[in-house]
Design a protein around this motif. Structure first.
Motif, PDB file in Angstrom:
ATOM      1  N   ARG A  47      51.134  38.708  44.335  1.00 14.93           N
ATOM      2  CA  ARG A  47      51.590  39.992  43.802  1.00 14.93           C
ATOM      3  C   ARG A  47      50.532  40.648  42.918  1.00 14.93           C
ATOM      4  N   SER A  48      49.600  39.851  42.427  1.00 22.65           N
ATOM      5  CA  SER A  48      48.532  40.372  41.561  1.00 22.65           C
ATOM      6  C   SER A  48      47.338  40.903  42.346  1.00 22.65           C
ATOM      7  N   LEU A  49      47.407  40.873  43.689  1.00 25.11           N
ATOM      8  CA  LEU A  49      46.274  41.281  44.517  1.00 25.11           C
ATOM      9  C   LEU A  49      45.816  42.702  44.196  1.00 25.11           C
ATOM     10  N   ASP A  50      46.753  43.642  44.128  1.00 26.30           N
ATOM     11  CA  ASP A  50      46.376  45.031  43.867  1.00 26.30           C
ATOM     12  C   ASP A  50      45.719  45.175  42.499  1.00 26.30           C
ATOM     13  N   GLU A  51      46.232  44.430  41.494  1.00 25.65           N
ATOM     14  CA  GLU A  51      45.646  44.468  40.152  1.00 25.65           C
ATOM     15  C   GLU A  51      44.205  43.979  40.177  1.00 25.65           C
ATOM     16  N   VAL A  52      43.959  42.908  40.917  1.00 26.58           N
ATOM     17  CA  VAL A  52      42.613  42.341  40.987  1.00 26.58           C
ATOM     18  C   VAL A  52      41.667  43.287  41.714  1.00 26.58           C
ATOM     19  N   LEU A  53      42.121  43.878  42.811  1.00 28.87           N
ATOM     20  CA  LEU A  53      41.259  44.773  43.567  1.00 28.87           C
ATOM     21  C   LEU A  53      41.042  46.109  42.865  1.00 28.87           C
ATOM     22  N   ALA A  54      41.877  46.441  41.885  1.00 29.15           N
ATOM     23  CA  ALA A  54      41.664  47.646  41.087  1.00 29.15           C
ATOM     24  C   ALA A  54      40.687  47.411  39.944  1.00 29.15           C
ATOM     25  N   ALA A  55      40.305  46.150  39.719  1.00 30.47           N
ATOM     26  CA  ALA A  55      39.492  45.806  38.550  1.00 30.47           C
ATOM     27  C   ALA A  55      38.009  46.184  38.653  1.00 30.47           C
ATOM     28  N   PRO A  56      37.358  46.160  39.833  1.00 29.50           N
ATOM     29  CA  PRO A  56      35.909  46.436  39.856  1.00 29.50           C
ATOM     30  C   PRO A  56      35.484  47.724  39.154  1.00 29.50           C
ATOM     31  N   PRO A  57      36.134  48.883  39.382  1.00 33.59           N
ATOM     32  CA  PRO A  57      35.716  50.076  38.630  1.00 33.59           C
ATOM     33  C   PRO A  57      35.927  49.928  37.124  1.00 33.59           C
ATOM     34  N   ARG A  58      36.943  49.191  36.727  1.00 32.19           N
ATOM     35  CA  ARG A  58      37.188  48.970  35.297  1.00 32.19           C
ATOM     36  C   ARG A  58      36.061  48.134  34.683  1.00 32.19           C
ATOM     37  N   VAL A  59      35.625  47.115  35.427  1.00 29.58           N
ATOM     38  CA  VAL A  59      34.517  46.290  34.937  1.00 29.58           C
ATOM     39  C   VAL A  59      33.242  47.118  34.849  1.00 29.58           C
ATOM     40  N   ALA A  60      32.994  47.956  35.856  1.00 32.21           N
ATOM     41  CA  ALA A  60      31.813  48.819  35.832  1.00 32.21           C
ATOM     42  C   ALA A  60      31.838  49.745  34.621  1.00 32.21           C
ATOM     43  N   GLU A  61      33.010  50.324  34.345  1.00 30.66           N
ATOM     44  CA  GLU A  61      33.126  51.214  33.188  1.00 30.66           C
ATOM     45  C   GLU A  61      32.966  50.450  31.880  1.00 30.66           C
ATOM     46  N   LYS A  62      33.559  49.269  31.800  1.00 32.47           N
ATOM     47  CA  LYS A  62      33.483  48.452  30.583  1.00 32.47           C
ATOM     48  C   LYS A  62      32.034  48.063  30.268  1.00 32.47           C
TER      49      LYS A  62
END
Length: 380
Positions: free
Chosen positions: A135-150
């Motif tokens: 169920r966390s798949l979408d959350e994980v796949l949404a993370a790359p842009p967040r990591v790039a911004e961070k």
């Protein structure tokens, strides 16, 4: 002391043992800089992982953050989620003591915990049941842009052995990836694959979720003209001169495939005495040693094949790269009787990873197995 053998095989190749690939490095570097989505595919052991890791290591760390995800050990969506989350959390953490904090910030639903491994290094774990991870798949796949911004840098996300997701229970990961990567900003995404017929199906079949979602970058063998100076310099440095014709003969046997070229050069280097040139029979002797070492494994593999599968492989081994395996000439010459028998043999051998497709033709994936089969056919 005897010098260390300079030819590496069987793992990620270091910079001193890396032959050519200058254009490929430039192309992939440019793709990373442009934030491209790219499918990098090659036969197994062609050196794609070594190449891409070399590209990642050379990127400016002030501008790019590499994220490498090895999917080879994964067997389902939950394992995909865990492998990807670990890689992204590690990239997001600027220091080891910030790893747990970064993990909780990105993936709170995965219940991250931190422990020390046997070497005393921090090891990230994700708790909870399998269903929660999926169920966390979408959350994980949404993370790359967040990591790039961070991090304030462009992310270069690499999924290695990407064909593994075809063996998951369903296509949930494929569909989620398709939705996610279309939205990525500040993220370059490379999909690496080594079973070409599977990967090509994922990206070229209009019925698959990832159809045309990334550009194609096939990786082929290295030309003999690049191997000749590479091999000669390393033999000469150990006072074991080798004539260009011997290197050319070696490449003819291995077809320029990096793993098999390095492996056979390694064996030839070991068998050549210090201070002496490579003898005329040296290459054949080195190949004999390698084929004897693999003889039991090759015999076992051969005996597991059906009669028609054996005939098909033997035909590929004997007839060369331009053979037409469904032609009446090939079928009759190798006892397959009908083109449909040849077609069924090819399809089953593809599934067994004994052969693969290459530029519209078929190749035996293990070049040494091919040479062993050729010798077996000559003796019989």
């Amino acid at each position: 002391m005897q010098p260390v053998n300079p030819f590496e095989y069987g793992g990620v190749v270091g910079p001193d043992a890396f032959c050519n690939r200058h254009q490929e490095q430039a192309d992939l570097t440019r793709a990373a800089e442009n934030g491209d989505r790219l499918f990098v595919y090659a036969e197994r052991r062609m050196g794609k992982t070594s190449l891409v890791k070399r590209v990642l290591a050379a990127l400016d760390s002030d501008r790019y953050v590499p994220v490498y995800v090895d999917l080879w050990p994964t067997d389902g969506a939950d394992a995909f989620v865990e492998a990807t989350a670990k890689a992204l959390a590690t990239a997001a953490a600027t220091r080891a003591d910030k790893l747990l904090e970064a993990s909780k910030s990105l993936f709170s639903r995965l219940n991250p915990t931190l422990s020390l491994d046997q070497g005393g290094n921090p090891s990230l774990q994700f708790g909870g049941p399998t269903a929660e991870k999926v169920r966390s798949l979408d959350e994980v796949l949404a993370a790359p842009p967040r990591v790039a911004e961070k991090r304030g840098r462009q992310l270069v996300l690499v999924f290695d052995e990407f064909q593994q997701i075809l063996f998951y229970q369903d296509d949930h990961v494929e569909r989620a990836l398709h939705s996610a990567v279309q939205q990525y900003d500040g993220v370059a995404t490379f999909f690496l694959g080594s079973r070409k017929h599977l990967i090509e199906r994922m990206f070229s079949d209009s019925r698959r979720p990832l159809y045309r979602s990334a550009g194609h970058y096939p990786l082929g063998p290295i030309a003999t003209e690049h191997w000749v100076p590479f091999v000669a310099e390393r033999f000469d440095a150990a006072d074991k001169p080798i004539a260009p014709r011997h290197v050319e003969a070696l490449c003819a046997l291995t077809e320029g495939h990096p793993f098999y070229t390095q492996h056979l050069a390694h064996a030839l280097w070991e068998r050549t005495p210090h201070g002496e040139p490579v003898a005329d029979g040296g290459l054949e002797g080195a190949l004999d040693v390698l084929l004897r070492r693999e003889g039991y494994a090759f015999t076992t593999r051969w005996e597991t094949l059906t009669r028609n599968q054996q005939r098909f492989v033997r035909g590929l081994a004997l007839d060369g790269p331009d053979v037409q395996p469904f032609s009446s000439e090939f079928v009759q010459a190798h006892g397959l009787r009908t083109p449909s028998n040849a077609q069924r043999a090819a399809e089953s051998l593809l599934k067994l990873d004994v052969i693969d497709r290459e530029d519209g033709a078929f190749v035996v994936t293990d070049r040494f197995f091919k040479l062993w089969v050729r010798r077996l056919a000559v003796r019989s």
